[in-house]
Design an enzyme around this catalytic site. Sequence first.
Site, mmCIF file in Angstrom:
data_model
loop_
_atom_site.group_PDB
_atom_site.id
_atom_site.type_symbol
_atom_site.label_atom_id
_atom_site.label_comp_id
_atom_site.label_asym_id
_atom_site.label_seq_id
_atom_site.Cartn_x
_atom_site.Cartn_y
_atom_site.Cartn_z
ATOM 1 N N LEU A 37 1.296 -1.067 0.094
ATOM 2 C CA LEU A 37 0.124 0.206 -0.114
ATOM 3 C C LEU A 37 1.028 1.407 -0.269
ATOM 4 O O LEU A 37 2.153 1.374 -0.033
ATOM 5 C CB LEU A 37 -0.656 -0.256 1.556
ATOM 6 C CG LEU A 37 -2.009 -1.107 1.428
ATOM 7 C CD1 LEU A 37 -2.666 -1.130 2.538
ATOM 8 C CD2 LEU A 37 -2.813 -0.479 0.371
ATOM 9 N N SER A 40 3.392 2.615 2.836
ATOM 10 C CA SER A 40 3.689 0.494 3.339
ATOM 11 C C SER A 40 5.414 0.935 3.979
ATOM 12 O O SER A 40 5.268 -0.502 4.050
ATOM 13 C CB SER A 40 3.251 -0.554 2.726
ATOM 14 O OG SER A 40 3.733 -0.344 1.753
ATOM 15 N N LYS A 42 8.519 0.786 0.399
ATOM 16 C CA LYS A 42 8.511 0.529 -0.527
ATOM 17 C C LYS A 42 9.778 0.900 -0.991
ATOM 18 O O LYS A 42 10.124 0.734 -1.087
ATOM 19 C CB LYS A 42 7.603 0.582 -2.032
ATOM 20 C CG LYS A 42 5.976 -0.647 -1.171
ATOM 21 C CD LYS A 42 5.222 -0.489 -2.050
ATOM 22 C CE LYS A 42 4.605 1.456 -2.698
ATOM 23 N NZ LYS A 42 3.713 1.612 -2.109
ATOM 24 N N SER A 110 1.642 -1.881 -6.793
ATOM 25 C CA SER A 110 1.357 -2.832 -8.173
ATOM 26 C C SER A 110 0.448 -3.494 -7.631
ATOM 27 O O SER A 110 0.696 -4.764 -6.972
ATOM 28 C CB SER A 110 3.024 -3.843 -8.916
ATOM 29 O OG SER A 110 3.846 -3.813 -7.393
HETATM 30 N N1 LIG Z 1 -5.680 7.650 -6.412
HETATM 31 C C1 LIG Z 1 -4.142 6.672 -5.931
HETATM 32 N N2 LIG Z 1 -3.846 5.692 -5.704
HETATM 33 C C2 LIG Z 1 -2.367 4.953 -4.914
HETATM 34 N N3 LIG Z 1 -1.565 6.096 -4.744
HETATM 35 C C3 LIG Z 1 -2.073 7.662 -5.566
HETATM 36 C C4 LIG Z 1 -3.012 7.999 -6.552
HETATM 37 N N4 LIG Z 1 -2.475 8.857 -6.605
HETATM 38 C C5 LIG Z 1 -1.640 9.329 -6.128
HETATM 39 N N5 LIG Z 1 -0.548 8.452 -5.906
HETATM 40 C C6 LIG Z 1 0.931 8.574 -5.769
HETATM 41 O O1 LIG Z 1 1.039 7.463 -7.386
HETATM 42 C C7 LIG Z 1 1.941 6.913 -6.209
HETATM 43 C C8 LIG Z 1 1.899 5.091 -6.186
HETATM 44 O O2 LIG Z 1 2.339 5.450 -7.745
HETATM 45 P P1 LIG Z 1 2.633 3.284 -8.728
HETATM 46 O O3 LIG Z 1 3.551 3.516 -9.898
HETATM 47 O O4 LIG Z 1 3.176 2.788 -7.377
HETATM 48 O O5 LIG Z 1 1.019 2.978 -8.476
HETATM 49 S S1 LIG Z 1 0.383 1.744 -9.171
HETATM 50 O O6 LIG Z 1 1.505 0.641 -9.017
HETATM 51 O O7 LIG Z 1 0.435 1.700 -10.591
HETATM 52 O O8 LIG Z 1 -0.718 1.741 -8.441
HETATM 53 C C9 LIG Z 1 1.520 6.610 -4.488
HETATM 54 O O9 LIG Z 1 3.331 6.473 -3.875
HETATM 55 P P2 LIG Z 1 3.055 5.592 -2.606
HETATM 56 O O10 LIG Z 1 2.420 6.125 -1.609
HETATM 57 O O11 LIG Z 1 4.880 5.541 -3.003
HETATM 58 O O12 LIG Z 1 2.584 4.578 -2.988
HETATM 59 C C10 LIG Z 1 1.660 7.875 -3.919
HETATM 60 O O13 LIG Z 1 1.900 9.128 -4.160
HETATM 61 N N1 LIG Z 2 10.165 -1.150 8.807
HETATM 62 C C1 LIG Z 2 10.180 -0.348 8.094
HETATM 63 N N2 LIG Z 2 10.539 -0.032 6.217
HETATM 64 C C2 LIG Z 2 10.096 0.915 5.855
HETATM 65 N N3 LIG Z 2 9.875 2.155 6.390
HETATM 66 C C3 LIG Z 2 9.208 1.873 7.488
HETATM 67 C C4 LIG Z 2 9.461 1.026 8.461
HETATM 68 N N4 LIG Z 2 9.099 1.532 9.461
HETATM 69 C C5 LIG Z 2 8.720 2.577 9.362
HETATM 70 N N5 LIG Z 2 8.746 3.308 8.217
HETATM 71 C C6 LIG Z 2 8.282 4.287 7.963
HETATM 72 O O1 LIG Z 2 6.825 4.276 7.184
HETATM 73 C C7 LIG Z 2 7.097 5.164 6.172
HETATM 74 C C8 LIG Z 2 7.023 4.891 4.334
HETATM 75 O O2 LIG Z 2 7.178 5.905 3.444
HETATM 76 P P1 LIG Z 2 7.161 5.115 1.653
HETATM 77 O O3 LIG Z 2 9.124 4.403 2.009
HETATM 78 O O4 LIG Z 2 6.820 6.983 0.916
HETATM 79 O O5 LIG Z 2 5.998 3.809 1.557
HETATM 80 P P2 LIG Z 2 5.250 3.924 0.366
HETATM 81 O O6 LIG Z 2 6.564 4.497 -1.165
HETATM 82 O O7 LIG Z 2 5.426 2.055 0.281
HETATM 83 O O8 LIG Z 2 4.402 4.382 0.222
HETATM 84 C C9 LIG Z 2 8.081 6.615 6.346
HETATM 85 O O9 LIG Z 2 8.489 7.121 6.930
HETATM 86 C C10 LIG Z 2 9.075 5.110 7.193
HETATM 87 O O10 LIG Z 2 10.183 5.928 7.687
#
Ligand SMILES: Nc1ncnc2c1ncn2[C@@H]1O[C@H](COP(=O)(O)OS(=O)(=O)O)[C@@H](OP(=O)(O)O)[C@H]1O
Ligand SMILES: Nc1ncnc2c1ncn2[C@@H]1O[C@H](COP(=O)(O)OP(=O)(O)O)[C@@H](O)[C@H]1O
Length: 211
Positions: A37, A40, A42, A110
């Site tokens: 998510l 989460s 990543k 993904s």
């Molecule tokens: N509607 C919606 N749903 C989920 N995420 C959203 C959305 N709009 C913008 N964002 C931002 O886009 C990042 C996810 O892009 P991805 O290319 O990883 O998404 S996907 O794999 O195609 O589902 C995601 O980044 P991460 O938080 O790092 O996962 C968000 O910052």
């Molecule tokens: N074990 C862990 N691994 C990765 N991130 C962690 C962990 N524990 C806490 N966190 C925190 O969770 C948040 C994750 O954000 P982010 O890496 O941007 O997530 P995503 O890329 O899945 O959206 C960060 O603030 C990070 O410091």
Amino acid sequence: MTTTKSTNTVWHHATITRADREKLHQHKSVIIWFTGLSGSGKSTLAHAVEDYLHKMGISTFVLDGDNVRHGLCSDLTFSDDDRVENIRRIGEVAKLIIESGVITLTAFISPFKSDRNAARSLVPHGDFIEIYCQCPIETCEKRDVKGLYKKARAGEIPFFTGIDSPYEAPEKPELAVNTHDQSLAESVRCVINLLIDRGIIKDTPLPDDAD
Ligand SMILES: Nc1ncnc2c1ncn2[C@@H]1O[C@H](COP(=O)(O)OS(=O)(=O)O)[C@@H](OP(=O)(O)O)[C@H]1O
Ligand SMILES: Nc1ncnc2c1ncn2[C@@H]1O[C@H](COP(=O)(O)OP(=O)(O)O)[C@@H](O)[C@H]1O
């Protein structure tokens, strides 16, 4: 299913192969595919693992969802179809990068199993390592690193993963890290141990000046 519309193209075989490049780099190249998510962990984990590997002298590259959507995939929305296309492109790019002998780390939500499996099927068996960043949505939402959950709950972002767009958790990932319970350092250690167990990297301590 074939996605190519190109005709009259002929594959050119390189004289230098992936195996030659891996030999030069002195390590195998694989795709390390982080899924989970938003919030989460990543990106944080992919970059922390890259940092560790880089200090070991290993050639790496991170493909990050947010960044890729600024360029290669800037034409795509977050509809189901566009997410499918997003992950298809990333799978193809990751395949190209491992051909260069570089370890590729991808950080994309993904959300669909079939797309992750399609990316897996692009490369030889064992070269795709799926890592599930497992974290309850409540924790992701509490972290709300970019303030997107707040916006999604307010109805400002439609089709937000986990709220009004689905996320299909992997059933048999090579590794699941629970980022709710584990520290970042513990999660990095789990990934590094997996790479060592699989013979992708050697079990050598980091050089003294690496920290
Ligand atoms: N509607 C919606 N749903 C989920 N995420 C959203 C959305 N709009 C913008 N964002 C931002 O886009 C990042 C996810 O892009 P991805 O290319 O990883 O998404 S996907 O794999 O195609 O589902 C995601 O980044 P991460 O938080 O790092 O996962 C968000 O910052
Ligand atoms: N074990 C862990 N691994 C990765 N991130 C962690 C962990 N524990 C806490 N966190 C925190 O969770 C948040 C994750 O954000 P982010 O890496 O941007 O997530 P995503 O890329 O899945 O959206 C960060 O603030 C990070 O410091």
